[in-house]
Design a protein around this motif. Structure first.
Motif, PDB file in Angstrom:
ATOM      1  N   GLY A   1       0.825  -1.202   0.000  1.00 20.53           N
ATOM      2  CA  GLY A   1       0.000   0.000   0.000  1.00 20.53           C
ATOM      3  C   GLY A   1       0.857   1.249   0.000  1.00 20.53           C
ATOM      4  N   SER A   2       1.879   1.291   0.864  1.00 15.51           N
ATOM      5  CA  SER A   2       2.757   2.468   0.929  1.00 15.51           C
ATOM      6  C   SER A   2       4.196   2.016   0.696  1.00 15.51           C
ATOM      7  CB  SER A   2       2.629   3.160   2.287  1.00 15.51           C
ATOM      8  OG  SER A   2       1.292   3.453   2.569  1.00 15.51           O
TER       9      SER A   2
ATOM     10  N   GLY B   1       5.620  -0.665   2.122  1.00 19.35           N
ATOM     11  CA  GLY B   1       5.781  -2.110   2.294  1.00 19.35           C
ATOM     12  C   GLY B   1       6.358  -2.525   3.638  1.00 19.35           C
TER      13      GLY B   1
ATOM     14  N   LEU C   1       4.854  -2.950   6.581  1.00 20.24           N
ATOM     15  CA  LEU C   1       4.080  -3.962   7.318  1.00 20.24           C
ATOM     16  C   LEU C   1       4.315  -5.356   6.721  1.00 20.24           C
ATOM     17  CD1 LEU C   1       0.673  -2.137   8.038  1.00 20.24           C
ATOM     18  CD2 LEU C   1       2.687  -2.315   9.491  1.00 20.24           C
ATOM     19  N   SER C   2       4.314  -5.448   5.403  1.00 20.13           N
ATOM     20  CA  SER C   2       4.577  -6.757   4.783  1.00 20.13           C
ATOM     21  C   SER C   2       5.986  -7.233   5.118  1.00 20.13           C
ATOM     22  CB  SER C   2       4.444  -6.677   3.257  1.00 20.13           C
ATOM     23  OG  SER C   2       3.141  -6.347   2.898  1.00 20.13           O
TER      24      SER C   2
ATOM     25  N   LEU D   1      -5.229  -9.891   5.872  1.00 24.70           N
ATOM     26  CA  LEU D   1      -6.516  -9.716   5.195  1.00 24.70           C
ATOM     27  C   LEU D   1      -6.313  -9.760   3.688  1.00 24.70           C
ATOM     28  CD1 LEU D   1      -9.502  -8.777   6.061  1.00 24.70           C
ATOM     29  CD2 LEU D   1      -8.799  -6.598   5.095  1.00 24.70           C
TER      30      LEU D   1
ATOM     31  N   SER E   1      -1.709 -10.636   0.560  1.00 22.14           N
ATOM     32  CA  SER E   1      -2.583  -9.878   1.468  1.00 22.14           C
ATOM     33  C   SER E   1      -2.118  -8.441   1.653  1.00 22.14           C
ATOM     34  CB  SER E   1      -2.636 -10.573   2.828  1.00 22.14           C
ATOM     35  OG  SER E   1      -1.377 -10.460   3.471  1.00 22.14           O
TER      36      SER E   1
ATOM     37  N   GLN F   1      -1.299  -4.442   0.687  1.00 27.12           N
ATOM     38  CA  GLN F   1      -2.121  -3.314   0.197  1.00 27.12           C
ATOM     39  C   GLN F   1      -3.337  -3.072   1.080  1.00 27.12           C
ATOM     40  OE1 GLN F   1      -3.249  -2.964  -3.886  1.00 27.12           O
ATOM     41  NE2 GLN F   1      -1.180  -3.373  -4.622  1.00 27.12           N
ATOM     42  N   SER F   2      -3.693  -1.797   1.145  1.00 29.34           N
ATOM     43  CA  SER F   2      -4.845  -1.385   1.960  1.00 29.34           C
ATOM     44  C   SER F   2      -6.137  -1.770   1.262  1.00 29.34           C
ATOM     45  CB  SER F   2      -4.810   0.133   2.124  1.00 29.34           C
ATOM     46  OG  SER F   2      -3.497   0.549   2.352  1.00 29.34           O
ATOM     47  N   LYS F   3      -7.060  -2.284   2.062  1.00 31.00           N
ATOM     48  CA  LYS F   3      -8.388  -2.572   1.511  1.00 31.00           C
ATOM     49  C   LYS F   3      -9.336  -1.575   2.147  1.00 31.00           C
ATOM     50  CE  LYS F   3      -6.196  -6.610   1.064  1.00 31.00           C
ATOM     51  NZ  LYS F   3      -4.965  -6.879   1.810  1.00 31.00           N
TER      52      LYS F   3
ATOM     53  N   SER G   1     -13.648  -4.519   6.913  1.00 33.59           N
ATOM     54  CA  SER G   1     -12.997  -5.783   7.259  1.00 33.59           C
ATOM     55  C   SER G   1     -13.397  -6.136   8.681  1.00 33.59           C
ATOM     56  CB  SER G   1     -11.478  -5.638   7.178  1.00 33.59           C
ATOM     57  OG  SER G   1     -11.009  -4.779   8.195  1.00 33.59           O
TER      58      SER G   1
ATOM     59  N   PHE H   1      -2.494   2.933   9.729  1.00 33.07           N
ATOM     60  CA  PHE H   1      -3.273   4.082  10.169  1.00 33.07           C
ATOM     61  C   PHE H   1      -4.696   3.878   9.631  1.00 33.07           C
ATOM     62  CE2 PHE H   1       0.301   7.540  10.414  1.00 33.07           C
ATOM     63  CZ  PHE H   1       1.066   6.692  11.184  1.00 33.07           C
TER      64      PHE H   1
ATOM     65  N   GLY I   1      -8.040   6.136   8.427  1.00 33.49           N
ATOM     66  CA  GLY I   1      -8.894   7.307   8.231  1.00 33.49           C
ATOM     67  C   GLY I   1     -10.348   6.866   8.243  1.00 33.49           C
TER      68      GLY I   1
ATOM     69  N   GLY J   1       1.688   4.298   8.270  1.00 34.98           N
ATOM     70  CA  GLY J   1       0.751   5.070   7.450  1.00 34.98           C
ATOM     71  C   GLY J   1       1.453   5.551   6.199  1.00 34.98           C
ATOM     72  N   ASP J   2       0.752   6.321   5.397  1.00 33.08           N
ATOM     73  CA  ASP J   2       1.375   6.904   4.210  1.00 33.08           C
ATOM     74  C   ASP J   2       2.197   8.115   4.639  1.00 33.08           C
ATOM     75  OD1 ASP J   2       0.244   5.645   1.632  1.00 33.08           O
ATOM     76  OD2 ASP J   2      -1.533   5.895   2.883  1.00 33.08           O
TER      77      ASP J   2
ATOM     78  N   HIS K   1       0.108  14.508   8.816  1.00 36.59           N
ATOM     79  CA  HIS K   1      -1.260  13.989   8.901  1.00 36.59           C
ATOM     80  C   HIS K   1      -2.185  14.951   9.645  1.00 36.59           C
ATOM     81  CE1 HIS K   1       1.001  10.255   8.074  1.00 36.59           C
ATOM     82  NE2 HIS K   1      -0.047   9.986   7.347  1.00 36.59           N
TER      83      HIS K   1
HETATM   84  C1  LIG Z   1      -9.072   1.182   5.775  1.00 32.01           C
HETATM   85  C2  LIG Z   1      -7.724   1.892   5.781  1.00 32.01           C
HETATM   86  C3  LIG Z   1      -7.668   3.269   5.954  1.00 32.01           C
HETATM   87  C4  LIG Z   1      -6.417   3.921   5.976  1.00 32.01           C
HETATM   88  N1  LIG Z   1      -6.365   5.281   6.173  1.00 32.01           N
HETATM   89  C5  LIG Z   1      -5.170   5.919   6.199  1.00 32.01           C
HETATM   90  C6  LIG Z   1      -5.082   7.323   6.388  1.00 32.01           C
HETATM   91  O1  LIG Z   1      -6.097   8.003   6.538  1.00 32.01           O
HETATM   92  N2  LIG Z   1      -3.852   7.907   6.413  1.00 32.01           N
HETATM   93  C7  LIG Z   1      -2.704   7.167   6.237  1.00 32.01           C
HETATM   94  O2  LIG Z   1      -1.609   7.731   6.259  1.00 32.01           O
HETATM   95  N3  LIG Z   1      -2.759   5.828   6.063  1.00 32.01           N
HETATM   96  C8  LIG Z   1      -3.964   5.203   6.041  1.00 32.01           C
HETATM   97  N4  LIG Z   1      -4.015   3.842   5.872  1.00 32.01           N
HETATM   98  C9  LIG Z   1      -2.758   3.078   5.886  1.00 32.01           C
HETATM   99  C10 LIG Z   1      -2.067   2.973   4.554  1.00 32.01           C
HETATM  100  O3  LIG Z   1      -2.998   2.835   3.513  1.00 32.01           O
HETATM  101  C11 LIG Z   1      -1.119   1.760   4.533  1.00 32.01           C
HETATM  102  O4  LIG Z   1      -1.832   0.609   4.912  1.00 32.01           O
HETATM  103  C12 LIG Z   1      -0.018   1.918   5.515  1.00 32.01           C
HETATM  104  O5  LIG Z   1       0.740   3.019   5.119  1.00 32.01           O
HETATM  105  C13 LIG Z   1       0.887   0.676   5.602  1.00 32.01           C
HETATM  106  O6  LIG Z   1       1.519   0.520   4.383  1.00 32.01           O
HETATM  107  P1  LIG Z   1       2.489  -0.702   4.083  1.00 32.01           P
HETATM  108  O7  LIG Z   1       2.946  -0.542   2.669  1.00 32.01           O
HETATM  109  O8  LIG Z   1       3.504  -0.799   5.159  1.00 32.01           O
HETATM  110  O9  LIG Z   1       1.459  -1.906   4.222  1.00 32.01           O
HETATM  111  P2  LIG Z   1       1.407  -3.263   3.372  1.00 32.01           P
HETATM  112  O10 LIG Z   1       2.756  -3.844   3.288  1.00 32.01           O
HETATM  113  O11 LIG Z   1       0.648  -3.009   2.118  1.00 32.01           O
HETATM  114  O12 LIG Z   1       0.537  -4.159   4.361  1.00 32.01           O
HETATM  115  C14 LIG Z   1      -0.763  -3.825   4.689  1.00 32.01           C
HETATM  116  C15 LIG Z   1      -1.218  -4.761   5.791  1.00 32.01           C
HETATM  117  O13 LIG Z   1      -2.458  -4.280   6.287  1.00 32.01           O
HETATM  118  C16 LIG Z   1      -3.447  -5.306   6.197  1.00 32.01           C
HETATM  119  N5  LIG Z   1      -4.712  -4.652   5.837  1.00 32.01           N
HETATM  120  C17 LIG Z   1      -4.984  -3.991   4.693  1.00 32.01           C
HETATM  121  N6  LIG Z   1      -6.233  -3.502   4.719  1.00 32.01           N
HETATM  122  C18 LIG Z   1      -6.764  -3.879   5.890  1.00 32.01           C
HETATM  123  C19 LIG Z   1      -8.028  -3.694   6.483  1.00 32.01           C
HETATM  124  N7  LIG Z   1      -9.009  -3.023   5.860  1.00 32.01           N
HETATM  125  N8  LIG Z   1      -8.255  -4.250   7.698  1.00 32.01           N
HETATM  126  C20 LIG Z   1      -7.295  -4.943   8.333  1.00 32.01           C
HETATM  127  N9  LIG Z   1      -6.059  -5.145   7.821  1.00 32.01           N
HETATM  128  C21 LIG Z   1      -5.799  -4.623   6.610  1.00 32.01           C
HETATM  129  C22 LIG Z   1      -2.952  -6.251   5.127  1.00 32.01           C
HETATM  130  O14 LIG Z   1      -3.448  -7.558   5.306  1.00 32.01           O
HETATM  131  C23 LIG Z   1      -1.444  -6.167   5.301  1.00 32.01           C
HETATM  132  O15 LIG Z   1      -1.016  -7.056   6.291  1.00 32.01           O
HETATM  133  C24 LIG Z   1      -5.248   3.177   5.802  1.00 32.01           C
HETATM  134  C25 LIG Z   1      -5.319   1.789   5.618  1.00 32.01           C
HETATM  135  C26 LIG Z   1      -6.544   1.148   5.609  1.00 32.01           C
HETATM  136  C27 LIG Z   1      -6.590  -0.341   5.417  1.00 32.01           C
END
Ligand SMILES: Cc1cc2nc3c(=O)[nH]c(=O)nc-3n(C[C@H](O)[C@H](O)[C@H](O)COP(=O)(O)OP(=O)(O)OC[C@H]3O[C@@H](n4cnc5c(N)ncnc54)[C@H](O)[C@@H]3O)c2cc1C
Length: 428
Positions: A95-96, A98, A100-101, A119, A143, A145-147, A151, A200, A202, A284-285, A335
Motif C-alpha cells: 500500500g505504501s 511495504g 508492514l509486509s 486480510l 494480502s 495493500q490497503s483494503k 474488514s 493508520f 482514516g 501510514g502513508d 497527517h
Molecule cells: C481502511 C484503511 C484506511 C487507511 N487510512 C489511512 C489514512 O487516513 N492515512 C494514512 O496515512 N494511512 C492510512 N491507511 C494506511 C495505509 O494505507 C497503509 O496501509 C499503511 O501506510 C501501511 O503501508 P504498508 O505498505 O507498510 O502496508 P502493506 O505492506 O501493504 O501491508 C498492509 C497490511 O495491512 C493489512 N490490511 C490492509 N487492509 C486492511 C483492512 N481493511 N483491515 C485490516 N487489515 C488490513 C494487510 O493484510 C497487510 O497485512 C489506511 C489503511 C486502511 C486499510
C-alpha cells in the motif's frame, strides 16, 4: 449494536460460538445474534467489544508506561520514522512503503512466528474482504495493500486460538483494541499473538462503493468482478477493478476518494485513533510533497513498544528496510488533516450525538475547547456527509463520468484544505 456503535471488528462473531454472524456483508454489515448467548458468553463479548468502550489512558499505562514519548494526537511511541522495505517486490506490491509486509515476512522467515493474521480479498466474492492466517511469503504478498472496504478480522479468533505456533497480527484500530482487551484478561483465544501491527485508519467504506464504481462504468453485476485492488501500481496507487470479461477499470487513489462521502462506514467517524495507537508498530502513508513526488512508496512508521523498536533495528541492521528518523512536528504536519478529523472532529461529533440523545463510545479521555470556527466547519462537514449519503446524491454521482467526479473531488479537496488550513492546524 443497537446504539450503532459497532465498528465491525468481528470480535463478537469470533467469540460467539456460532451464535453471532455477519449476515449482510454486502449491506450494512451488522453482526446478528442468531441464537441466545449464555450470560457468560455475553459478558465476555461485551467486555471485549471495542465499539462501545476502550479506555485509552488505561491501555497506555498497561502497554507503554515506560515509553519515552507520548503525544495526544499519536499516542505513545519510542521513535518516529519515514521508511520503506528494501525488497523492491515487497515495496511495489504494498500500500505504501511495504513496511508492514516486510515485518511479517522477516518474522516468518526468522521462525519467530509461524503465521500472520492478515486480510485478503475473497476468492469467491472478490468484492468482500477475508481475514486469514498467512504462513508463507507468497501469502503475505497476496494480502498486502490497503483494503478500503469493511474488514472484520477478529471473526477468525477461533482459528487464531487453534493455530499451532506463534502469530503476528495485523488489524485496524478497533480490531487491535479488542485484541488488547482480550490480552489484558489473558483470554486463551489470543495467547498465540506475539506481535501486533496495524495501518493508520482514516475511514472505511461499504460494499456499495464497489457497486457505485461499477455503475459509473455502466457495469452492474458484482459477480462479474475477477479482482479488486485499492492501491494498484506505483504509490499512491490506483483503485482498479478487473472484470471476468477482461475489462479493466482504474482511477487514481486520490480521485477514487470521491467515493468516501457517499459510502463511508459511519462508525469510522466515531473512531479517535488515526495512528493505531496500541500496536507494537504502526504504519501510514508518508503524505508530504517531498515523498509524494518521488513515487515508489514511503511509509510513516511508529515504533511504539520496546519489542517493536528492537524488531525495526534488527531489520535495519540487516539492510532489509530503510528508515529515517523524523521529528514529532514533521510527523504531525504530515497527517494534520487526519488528526483534526479523528481527534477534534470525532469529539465534536460525539457532542452533537449527545445533544441528540444518542450513545457514544467511552474512550476514557476527551479533547475539548475547540474554536467556534472548528464547530462551524464540523457542521458543514456533517451536513455534506448527510447529504451525500442520500439516494438521490448517490444516483447523481453514479451517473457522472468517473473521471469528472474524481477531478471535481480532487479540486474541492484542495480548495477545502486551503480554506480550512488554519482552523485545522490551530494548536496541533
Ligand atoms: C481502511 C484503511 C484506511 C487507511 N487510512 C489511512 C489514512 O487516513 N492515512 C494514512 O496515512 N494511512 C492510512 N491507511 C494506511 C495505509 O494505507 C497503509 O496501509 C499503511 O501506510 C501501511 O503501508 P504498508 O505498505 O507498510 O502496508 P502493506 O505492506 O501493504 O501491508 C498492509 C497490511 O495491512 C493489512 N490490511 C490492509 N487492509 C486492511 C483492512 N481493511 N483491515 C485490516 N487489515 C488490513 C494487510 O493484510 C497487510 O497485512 C489506511 C489503511 C486502511 C486499510
Amino acid at each position: 449494536m443497537r446504539s450503532n456503535l459497532c465498528n465491525r471488528c468481528g470480535t463478537c462473531v469470533g467469540l460467539g460460538n456460532g451464535k453471532i454472524l455477519f449476515q449482510d456483508r454486502e449491506g450494512k454489515y451488522y453482526p446478528k445474534i442468531i441464537s441466545p448467548l449464555t450470560k457468560e458468553e455475553a459478558k465476555i463479548i461485551l467486555n471485549a467489544c471495542s465499539g462501545h468502550e476502550f479506555h485509552f489512558p488505561e491501555f497506555n499505562q498497561w502497554l507503554f508506561s515506560s515509553a519515552p514519548h507520548y503525544n495526544r494526537w499519536m499516542g505513545s511511541y519510542e521513535n518516529l520514522y519515514i521508511g520503506h522495505a528494501n525488497d523492491e517486490i515487497v515495496r511495489s506490491n504494498a500500500g505504501s512503503g511495504g513496511i508492514l509486509s516486510a515485518l511479517l515476512i522477516y518474522l516468518l522467515e526468522k521462525g519467530e512466528i509461524q503465521g500472520a493474521v492478515s486480510l485478503k480479498m475473497s476468492t469467491d466474492k472478490p468484492w468482500l474482504t477475508e481475514p486469514f492466517i498467512a504462513t508463507s511469503k507468497e501469502e503475505i504478498l497476496e494480502s498486502a495493500q490497503s483494503k478500503y472496504i469493511i474488514s472484520s478480522v477478529n471473526e477468525i479468533l477461533p482459528q487464531i486460538a487453534r493455530f499451532d505456533g506463534k502469530l503476528a497480527y495485523v488489524g485496524l484500530p478497533g480490531q487491535v483494541q479488542a485484541i488488547r482487551k482480550l490480552q489484558k484478561i489473558q483470554h486463551p483465544a489470543v495467547r498465540n499473538i506475539s506481535y501486533i501491527f496495524g495501518p493508520f485508519y482514516g475511514n472505511t467504506l461499504h460494499v456499495s462503493s464497489i457497486r457505485s464504481f461499477l455503475a459509473a462504468h455502466k457495469e452492474k453485476d458484482l459477480n462479474s468482478i475477477k479482482k479488486i485492488y485499492f492501491r494498484y501500481g506505483e504509490w499512491p496507487g490506483r483503485m482498479r477493478i478487473e472484470m471476468k470479461n477482461g475489462r479493466i477499470m482504474e482511477l487514481p487513489k486520490f480521485h477514487a476518494n470521491y467515493l468516501i462521502p457517499f459510502h463511508i462506514l459511519k462508525n469510522s467517524l466515531l473512531c479517535t485513533d488515526l495512528t493505531n495507537e496500541f500496536t507494537d508498530i504502526s504504519g501510514g502513508d508518508a503524505w508530504a510533497p517531498v515523498y509524494e513526488e518521488r513515487g515508489k512508496g514511503f511509509s510513516m512508521v511508529i515504533a511504539r513498544s520496546k519489542q517493536g523498536q528492537q524488531l525495526l533495528e534488527n531489520m535495519l541492521n540487516q539492510h532489509l528496510i530503510t528508515l529515517w528518523p523524523i521529528a514529532e512536528e514533521e510527523a504531525i504536519k504530515m497527517h494534520s488533516h487526519g488528526y483534526d478529523l479523528k481527534k477534534r472532529g470525532t469529539f465534536i461529533r460525539m457532542r452533537f450525538r449527545k445533544l441528540l440523545g444518542l450513545k457514544n463510545p467511552d474512550y476514557g479521555y476527551k479533547i475539548s475547547e475547540f474554536s467556534a470556527s472548528r464547530y462551524l466547519m464540523e457542521i458543514l462537514i456533517d451536513f455534506l456527509f448527510l447529504l451525500f449519503r442520500t439516494r438521490p446524491a448517490r444516483y447523481i454521482a453514479d451517473h457522472i463520468p468517473q473521471k469528472t467526479m474524481g477531478h471535481i473531488f480532487e479540486t474541492a479537496r484542495k480548495y477545502w484544505k486551503k480554506a480550512t488550513y488554519s482552523t485545522k492546524r490551530e494548536k496541533l
